[in-house]
Every structure is written in structure tokens, then in C-alpha cells.
Design a protein around this motif. Sequence first.
Motif, PDB file in Angstrom:
ATOM      1  N   GLY A  19       0.759  -1.348  -0.029  1.00  8.50           N
ATOM      2  CA  GLY A  19      -0.131  -0.235   0.000  1.00  8.50           C
ATOM      3  C   GLY A  19       0.848   1.406  -0.074  1.00  8.50           C
ATOM      4  N   GLN A  20       2.034   1.023  -0.018  1.00  4.87           N
ATOM      5  CA  GLN A  20       2.964   2.326   0.221  1.00  4.87           C
ATOM      6  C   GLN A  20       3.788   2.471  -1.191  1.00  4.87           C
ATOM      7  OE1 GLN A  20       5.442   1.765   3.623  1.00  4.87           O
ATOM      8  NE2 GLN A  20       3.720   2.200   5.404  1.00  4.87           N
ATOM      9  N   GLN A  21       3.317   2.112  -2.186  1.00  3.36           N
ATOM     10  CA  GLN A  21       3.727   2.319  -3.595  1.00  3.36           C
ATOM     11  C   GLN A  21       2.783   3.312  -4.317  1.00  3.36           C
ATOM     12  OE1 GLN A  21       4.120  -1.661  -4.785  1.00  3.36           O
ATOM     13  NE2 GLN A  21       5.943  -1.877  -3.737  1.00  3.36           N
ATOM     14  N   ALA A  22       3.398   3.890  -5.369  1.00  3.49           N
ATOM     15  CA  ALA A  22       2.944   4.774  -6.237  1.00  3.49           C
ATOM     16  C   ALA A  22       3.376   4.623  -7.461  1.00  3.49           C
ATOM     17  CB  ALA A  22       3.317   6.553  -5.680  1.00  3.49           C
ATOM     18  N   GLN A  23       2.588   5.332  -8.398  1.00  3.04           N
ATOM     19  CA  GLN A  23       2.895   5.076  -9.943  1.00  3.04           C
ATOM     20  C   GLN A  23       2.610   6.498 -10.521  1.00  3.04           C
ATOM     21  OE1 GLN A  23       0.079   2.308 -11.212  1.00  3.04           O
ATOM     22  NE2 GLN A  23      -1.472   3.494 -11.906  1.00  3.04           N
ATOM     23  N   VAL A  24       3.370   6.465 -11.673  1.00  8.24           N
ATOM     24  CA  VAL A  24       3.264   7.766 -12.565  1.00  8.24           C
ATOM     25  C   VAL A  24       2.822   7.297 -13.971  1.00  8.24           C
ATOM     26  CG1 VAL A  24       4.385   9.613 -13.575  1.00  8.24           C
ATOM     27  CG2 VAL A  24       4.951   9.019 -11.282  1.00  8.24           C
ATOM     28  N   THR A  51      16.931   5.352 -10.778  1.00  5.66           N
ATOM     29  CA  THR A  51      16.303   5.808 -11.999  1.00  5.66           C
ATOM     30  C   THR A  51      15.579   4.409 -12.714  1.00  5.66           C
ATOM     31  OG1 THR A  51      18.101   7.458 -12.415  1.00  5.66           O
ATOM     32  CG2 THR A  51      16.846   6.788 -14.084  1.00  5.66           C
ATOM     33  N   ARG A  52      14.417   5.085 -13.191  1.00  2.00           N
ATOM     34  CA  ARG A  52      13.767   3.891 -14.085  1.00  2.00           C
ATOM     35  C   ARG A  52      13.363   4.676 -15.532  1.00  2.00           C
ATOM     36  NH1 ARG A  52       9.122   1.496 -10.561  1.00  2.00           N
ATOM     37  NH2 ARG A  52       8.798   0.699 -12.725  1.00  2.00           N
ATOM     38  N   ALA A  53      13.290   3.918 -16.480  1.00  5.67           N
ATOM     39  CA  ALA A  53      12.911   4.103 -17.918  1.00  5.67           C
ATOM     40  C   ALA A  53      11.883   3.311 -18.366  1.00  5.67           C
ATOM     41  CB  ALA A  53      14.308   4.633 -18.495  1.00  5.67           C
ATOM     42  N   LEU A  63       3.631   4.099 -18.371  1.00 10.95           N
ATOM     43  CA  LEU A  63       3.264   3.738 -17.016  1.00 10.95           C
ATOM     44  C   LEU A  63       4.640   3.343 -16.246  1.00 10.95           C
ATOM     45  CD1 LEU A  63       1.160   3.154 -14.701  1.00 10.95           C
ATOM     46  CD2 LEU A  63       1.108   0.891 -15.729  1.00 10.95           C
ATOM     47  N   LEU A  64       4.729   4.104 -15.067  1.00  6.54           N
ATOM     48  CA  LEU A  64       5.870   3.799 -14.327  1.00  6.54           C
ATOM     49  C   LEU A  64       5.420   3.239 -13.008  1.00  6.54           C
ATOM     50  CD1 LEU A  64       7.801   7.085 -15.135  1.00  6.54           C
ATOM     51  CD2 LEU A  64       8.701   4.549 -15.385  1.00  6.54           C
ATOM     52  N   LEU A  67       6.271   2.518  -7.450  1.00  9.73           N
ATOM     53  CA  LEU A  67       7.485   3.512  -7.249  1.00  9.73           C
ATOM     54  C   LEU A  67       7.270   3.861  -5.532  1.00  9.73           C
ATOM     55  CD1 LEU A  67       7.041   6.114 -10.039  1.00  9.73           C
ATOM     56  CD2 LEU A  67       8.891   4.408  -9.687  1.00  9.73           C
ATOM     57  N   GLN A  68       8.085   3.978  -4.836  1.00 11.12           N
ATOM     58  CA  GLN A  68       8.144   4.167  -3.555  1.00 11.12           C
ATOM     59  C   GLN A  68       7.784   5.829  -3.383  1.00 11.12           C
ATOM     60  OE1 GLN A  68       8.376   2.190  -0.797  1.00 11.12           O
ATOM     61  NE2 GLN A  68       8.524   0.682  -2.394  1.00 11.12           N
ATOM     62  N   PRO A  69       6.801   6.259  -2.639  1.00 12.85           N
ATOM     63  CA  PRO A  69       6.477   7.737  -2.272  1.00 12.85           C
ATOM     64  C   PRO A  69       7.829   8.515  -2.177  1.00 12.85           C
ATOM     65  CG  PRO A  69       5.185   6.207  -1.352  1.00 12.85           C
ATOM     66  CD  PRO A  69       6.263   5.179  -1.647  1.00 12.85           C
ATOM     67  N   GLY A  70       7.698   9.529  -2.981  1.00 13.86           N
ATOM     68  CA  GLY A  70       8.713  10.617  -2.678  1.00 13.86           C
ATOM     69  C   GLY A  70       8.747  11.633  -3.721  1.00 13.86           C
ATOM     70  N   ILE A  71       9.811  12.485  -3.708  1.00 18.18           N
ATOM     71  CA  ILE A  71      10.031  13.369  -4.814  1.00 18.18           C
ATOM     72  C   ILE A  71      10.918  13.103  -6.007  1.00 18.18           C
ATOM     73  CG2 ILE A  71      10.892  15.841  -5.268  1.00 18.18           C
ATOM     74  CD1 ILE A  71      10.439  16.304  -2.456  1.00 18.18           C
TER      75      ILE A  71
END
Length: 79
Positions: A19-24, A51-53, A63-64, A67-71
Motif C-alpha cells: 500500500g506504500q507504493q505509487a505510480q506515475v 532511475t527507471r525508464a 506507466l511507471l 514507485l516508493q512515495p517521494g520526490i
Amino acid sequence: MKHFLFVLTLCLASTISYGQQAQVSGQITDSSGAAVPNTNVTISSEKTGITRAVTTNDQGLFLLPLLQPGIYSLTTQKE
């Protein structure tokens, strides 16, 4: 009964960490609004430097996930 509680605890722990993951996600378009396929999209964590690509699809979508929440910094490049 102790075995059942152990399994339940493991399931809850994995649910909490998941539940502590995000996506862009998004769509790359040009100035006329047309989709730009095959564009490199790179995301970098400012905290960890990881870095991920990915590359956009035919509709310019990307879609990425996971991701761990962050900046993050996001860059695009069309070759």
C-alpha cells in the motif's frame, strides 16, 4: 491456531508494504495535441538516485508502476 495467526500476519504485512507504493502515468503530446510515440520517459528519485525508464506506446502513453512515495524528477527524450 498459532500457524494460522502467523500466516495472517504475513499477509497483512505484505498488504501494508504494498500500500506504500505509487505510480506515475501520462501521455506525451506535441504542441498540436498529437500523441508522440516511442518517447523515452525517465524518472529519478531525488532521495535515492534510483532511475527507471520506459518508452511510450503508439498513443504516447506511459506507466511507471511500483514507485516508493517521494520526490521525483521526470524527463522525456524523443530520438
